[in-house]
Structure formats: C-alpha cells, structure tokens
Design a protein around this motif. Structure first.
Motif, PDB file in Angstrom:
ATOM      1  N   ALA A  16       0.731  -1.156   0.044  1.00  0.00           N
ATOM      2  CA  ALA A  16       0.200  -0.053   0.139  1.00  0.00           C
ATOM      3  C   ALA A  16       0.915   1.324   0.032  1.00  0.00           C
ATOM      4  CB  ALA A  16      -0.986  -0.030   1.266  1.00  0.00           C
ATOM      5  N   HIS A  21      -1.283   4.536  -1.381  1.00  0.00           N
ATOM      6  CA  HIS A  21      -2.485   4.360  -0.795  1.00  0.00           C
ATOM      7  C   HIS A  21      -2.449   5.064   0.214  1.00  0.00           C
ATOM      8  CE1 HIS A  21      -4.259   1.617  -3.986  1.00  0.00           C
ATOM      9  NE2 HIS A  21      -3.294   0.852  -3.865  1.00  0.00           N
ATOM     10  N   ARG A  22      -3.891   5.680   0.507  1.00  0.00           N
ATOM     11  CA  ARG A  22      -4.075   6.405   1.869  1.00  0.00           C
ATOM     12  C   ARG A  22      -4.543   5.346   2.942  1.00  0.00           C
ATOM     13  NH1 ARG A  22      -1.083  10.735   1.897  1.00  0.00           N
ATOM     14  NH2 ARG A  22      -1.518  11.860   0.136  1.00  0.00           N
ATOM     15  N   VAL A  24      -5.148   1.023   3.738  1.00  0.00           N
ATOM     16  CA  VAL A  24      -5.312  -0.505   3.564  1.00  0.00           C
ATOM     17  C   VAL A  24      -5.922  -1.127   4.403  1.00  0.00           C
ATOM     18  CG1 VAL A  24      -3.258  -0.636   5.089  1.00  0.00           C
ATOM     19  CG2 VAL A  24      -3.495  -2.187   3.175  1.00  0.00           C
TER      20      VAL A  24
END
Length: 132
Positions: A16, A21-22, A24
């Motif tokens: 992630a 990604h912000r 997970v």
C-alpha cells in the motif's frame, strides 16, 4: 490459507505504501490489532479502525505521509521471526534498529511492545518485525 499472517500483514502495508494508497484494509486478528496499536502509538500510521463485519473482522489503517514531500512515515517494514526460524531476543541482546531510530516489535509475555519498552520492563521475547 495463510501460513504466516504477520508476513501477510506487513506485505499488505508495504504494498500500500509503494502504491501511495491512503488506506489499507487487512483481515483482523488479536496479534495484528496489537501491532497496529504499536504502530499508531509510535507515529508510523495516522489512524486505524477495527471493523467486526463478519466472524474475523478487518483492520483499516490510514497510512501516514509527509504533507509536503509525500514521503511515507514507514520507510521499511520487514519480518524478522518466521514460522520456519523463530528469532528471540533477551534483555541483554535486544536489537537496535537503525541505531535506535527505528523500532523492533516484540511479542513478550506481557503482550506486544517495542524493543525499548521491553528493555525498560526487563523482559525479552520473539522479535516479530523491524520498522523504520
């Protein structure tokens, strides 16, 4: 079936971060919940949420990035003790991660904690992972 759930947890977080990604989402267990709390307490993640939707539940982790440079707070997260080769550390030979700048997460008789907390309580345990 997962043979090593801790390695799966760490790999999901690592992937992630690499994909920027912000949030997970990870299948929950008591050990993973405690590891998440340690990561939050030490400032490596922004927030977390435990959701009990089905029998197992999930953990949603909000990853932390620098607002200006977008560099993640977790530079490296790696498994130390594996199911095939368990790694234990006593108080005398506690690992120093990045010369004290990182943390080692340990599973002790008093619960999941960092290497510094275990050293203060004068107990050893299984070294689960290194984070820095």
């Amino acid at each position: 079936m997962n043979t090593d759930p801790i390695a799966d947890y760490l790999t999901r977080v690592r992937n992630a971060i690499k994909a920027n990604h912000r949030v997970v989402e990870i299948p929950a267990s008591n050990l993973k919940k405690e590891m998440t709390k340690v990561l939050f307490d030490k400032g490596y993640i922004t927030n977390y949420k435990f959701e009990d939707t089905n029998t197992q539940g999930t953990i949603k982790i909000a990853l932390k990035y620098n607002p200006i440079t977008k560099i993640p707070a977790i530079r490296n997260i790696s498994r130390v003790s594996t199911p095939g080769l368990r790694r234990y550390a006593g108080v005398d030979n506690m690992p120093r991660v990045l010369n004290g700048l990182g943390i080692a997460i340990l599973s002790t008789s008093k619960g999941i904690m960092t290497d510094k907390e275990a050293k203060n309580l004068n107990i050893g345990g299984e070294v689960l992972c290194y984070v820095y």
